[in-house]
Design a protein around this motif. Structure first.
Motif, short mmCIF file in Angstrom:
data_model
loop_
_atom_site.label_atom_id
_atom_site.label_comp_id
_atom_site.label_asym_id
_atom_site.label_seq_id
_atom_site.Cartn_x
_atom_site.Cartn_y
_atom_site.Cartn_z
N ASN A 257 0.84 -1.20 0.00
CA ASN A 257 0.00 0.00 0.00
C ASN A 257 0.88 1.25 0.00
O ASN A 257 0.85 2.05 0.92
CB ASN A 257 -0.94 -0.02 1.21
CG ASN A 257 -2.00 1.06 1.13
OD1 ASN A 257 -2.27 1.58 0.07
ND2 ASN A 257 -2.59 1.39 2.26
N THR A 258 1.67 1.39 -1.05
CA THR A 258 2.57 2.54 -1.20
C THR A 258 2.41 3.12 -2.60
O THR A 258 1.87 2.46 -3.51
CB THR A 258 4.04 2.11 -1.03
OG1 THR A 258 4.36 1.16 -2.05
CG2 THR A 258 4.30 1.52 0.35
N GLU A 259 2.87 4.34 -2.75
CA GLU A 259 2.82 4.99 -4.06
C GLU A 259 3.60 4.18 -5.10
O GLU A 259 3.17 4.02 -6.24
CB GLU A 259 3.38 6.40 -3.97
CG GLU A 259 3.21 7.21 -5.23
CD GLU A 259 3.64 8.66 -5.07
OE1 GLU A 259 3.76 9.32 -6.12
OE2 GLU A 259 3.87 9.11 -3.93
N GLU A 260 4.77 3.63 -4.69
CA GLU A 260 5.59 2.83 -5.60
C GLU A 260 4.85 1.62 -6.15
O GLU A 260 5.12 1.17 -7.26
CB GLU A 260 6.88 2.36 -4.91
CG GLU A 260 7.83 3.46 -4.55
CD GLU A 260 7.47 4.18 -3.25
OE1 GLU A 260 8.10 5.21 -2.98
OE2 GLU A 260 6.56 3.73 -2.52
N CYS A 261 3.94 1.08 -5.36
CA CYS A 261 3.18 -0.11 -5.76
C CYS A 261 1.76 0.25 -6.20
O CYS A 261 0.89 -0.63 -6.27
CB CYS A 261 3.15 -1.12 -4.62
SG CYS A 261 4.78 -1.78 -4.20
N GLY A 262 1.53 1.53 -6.50
CA GLY A 262 0.21 1.95 -6.97
C GLY A 262 -0.88 1.70 -5.96
O GLY A 262 -2.01 1.41 -6.33
N PHE A 263 -0.52 1.83 -4.67
CA PHE A 263 -1.44 1.55 -3.57
C PHE A 263 -2.10 0.19 -3.80
O PHE A 263 -3.31 0.06 -3.94
CB PHE A 263 -2.44 2.69 -3.38
CG PHE A 263 -1.75 3.98 -3.04
CD1 PHE A 263 -1.20 4.17 -1.79
CD2 PHE A 263 -1.56 4.96 -4.01
CE1 PHE A 263 -0.51 5.34 -1.48
CE2 PHE A 263 -0.88 6.13 -3.71
CZ PHE A 263 -0.34 6.33 -2.45
N CYS B 208 -6.17 -0.60 -2.81
CA CYS B 208 -6.31 0.17 -1.57
C CYS B 208 -6.80 1.59 -1.82
O CYS B 208 -6.75 2.42 -0.91
CB CYS B 208 -4.98 0.20 -0.81
SG CYS B 208 -4.42 -1.42 -0.24
N ASP B 209 -7.27 1.89 -3.01
CA ASP B 209 -7.70 3.25 -3.31
C ASP B 209 -8.76 3.74 -2.34
O ASP B 209 -8.70 4.88 -1.86
CB ASP B 209 -8.24 3.35 -4.75
CG ASP B 209 -7.13 3.32 -5.78
OD1 ASP B 209 -5.94 3.42 -5.40
OD2 ASP B 209 -7.44 3.19 -6.97
N ALA B 210 -9.74 2.93 -2.01
CA ALA B 210 -10.79 3.33 -1.07
C ALA B 210 -10.20 3.56 0.32
O ALA B 210 -10.59 4.50 1.01
CB ALA B 210 -11.91 2.28 -1.01
N PHE B 211 -9.26 2.72 0.72
CA PHE B 211 -8.62 2.84 2.02
C PHE B 211 -7.80 4.12 2.09
O PHE B 211 -7.85 4.86 3.08
CB PHE B 211 -7.73 1.63 2.28
CG PHE B 211 -6.98 1.65 3.57
CD1 PHE B 211 -7.63 1.35 4.76
CD2 PHE B 211 -5.64 1.96 3.61
CE1 PHE B 211 -6.94 1.37 5.96
CE2 PHE B 211 -4.94 1.98 4.80
CZ PHE B 211 -5.58 1.68 5.99
N VAL B 212 -7.06 4.44 1.05
CA VAL B 212 -6.21 5.62 1.02
C VAL B 212 -7.05 6.88 1.02
O VAL B 212 -6.67 7.90 1.60
CB VAL B 212 -5.26 5.59 -0.21
CG1 VAL B 212 -4.51 6.89 -0.36
CG2 VAL B 212 -4.30 4.42 -0.10
N ALA B 213 -8.25 6.85 0.40
CA ALA B 213 -9.12 8.02 0.31
C ALA B 213 -9.74 8.41 1.65
O ALA B 213 -10.20 9.52 1.80
CB ALA B 213 -10.22 7.75 -0.71
N LEU B 214 -9.69 7.51 2.62
CA LEU B 214 -10.30 7.82 3.93
C LEU B 214 -9.54 8.86 4.69
O LEU B 214 -8.45 9.08 4.70
CB LEU B 214 -10.39 6.54 4.78
CG LEU B 214 -11.31 5.47 4.23
CD1 LEU B 214 -11.25 4.23 5.14
CD2 LEU B 214 -12.75 5.96 4.17
#
Length: 98
Positions: free
Chosen positions: A81-87, A92-98
């Motif tokens: 879940n990192t920028e390098e791995c495209g989340f 994990c886009d929904a998780f990151v948006a929280l």
């Protein structure tokens, strides 16, 4: 899979000729359709027999043990879940948006 052992009775001759510097525990993982990490995803092993070509193209800086988890529909945390791995390949886009 050594010369002394007859390259596993001949079972490994093709593999050894194609990837002479590839030393992994499970040669059947090479080219099986899943991008495996670690030594499998190396130049010596043909980037997992080509299985990791798309992964490397999309995420060249993503260094995780199990690359086929990236974009598998489940949000894996940690290094995935990192920028390098495209989340996690978008998992994990929904998780990151929280």
């Amino acid at each position: 899979n050594t010369e002394e052992c007859g390259f596993d009775g001949g079972d490994c001759v093709a593999f050894t000729s194609q990837y002479p510097e590839c030393v992994v525990d499970h040669t059947d993982y090479i080219g099986n359709g899943e991008c495996d990490g670690g030594l499998y995803n190396s130049e010596e092993c043909g980037f997992d027999g080509g299985d990791c070509k798309a992964f490397i193209t999309l995420y060249p800086a993503c260094k995780v043990q199990t690359p086929f988890y990236v974009g598998d529909g489940y949000c894996n945390l940690g290094a995935y879940n990192t920028e390098e791995c495209g989340f996690d390949g978008g998992d994990c886009d929904a998780f990151v948006a929280l």
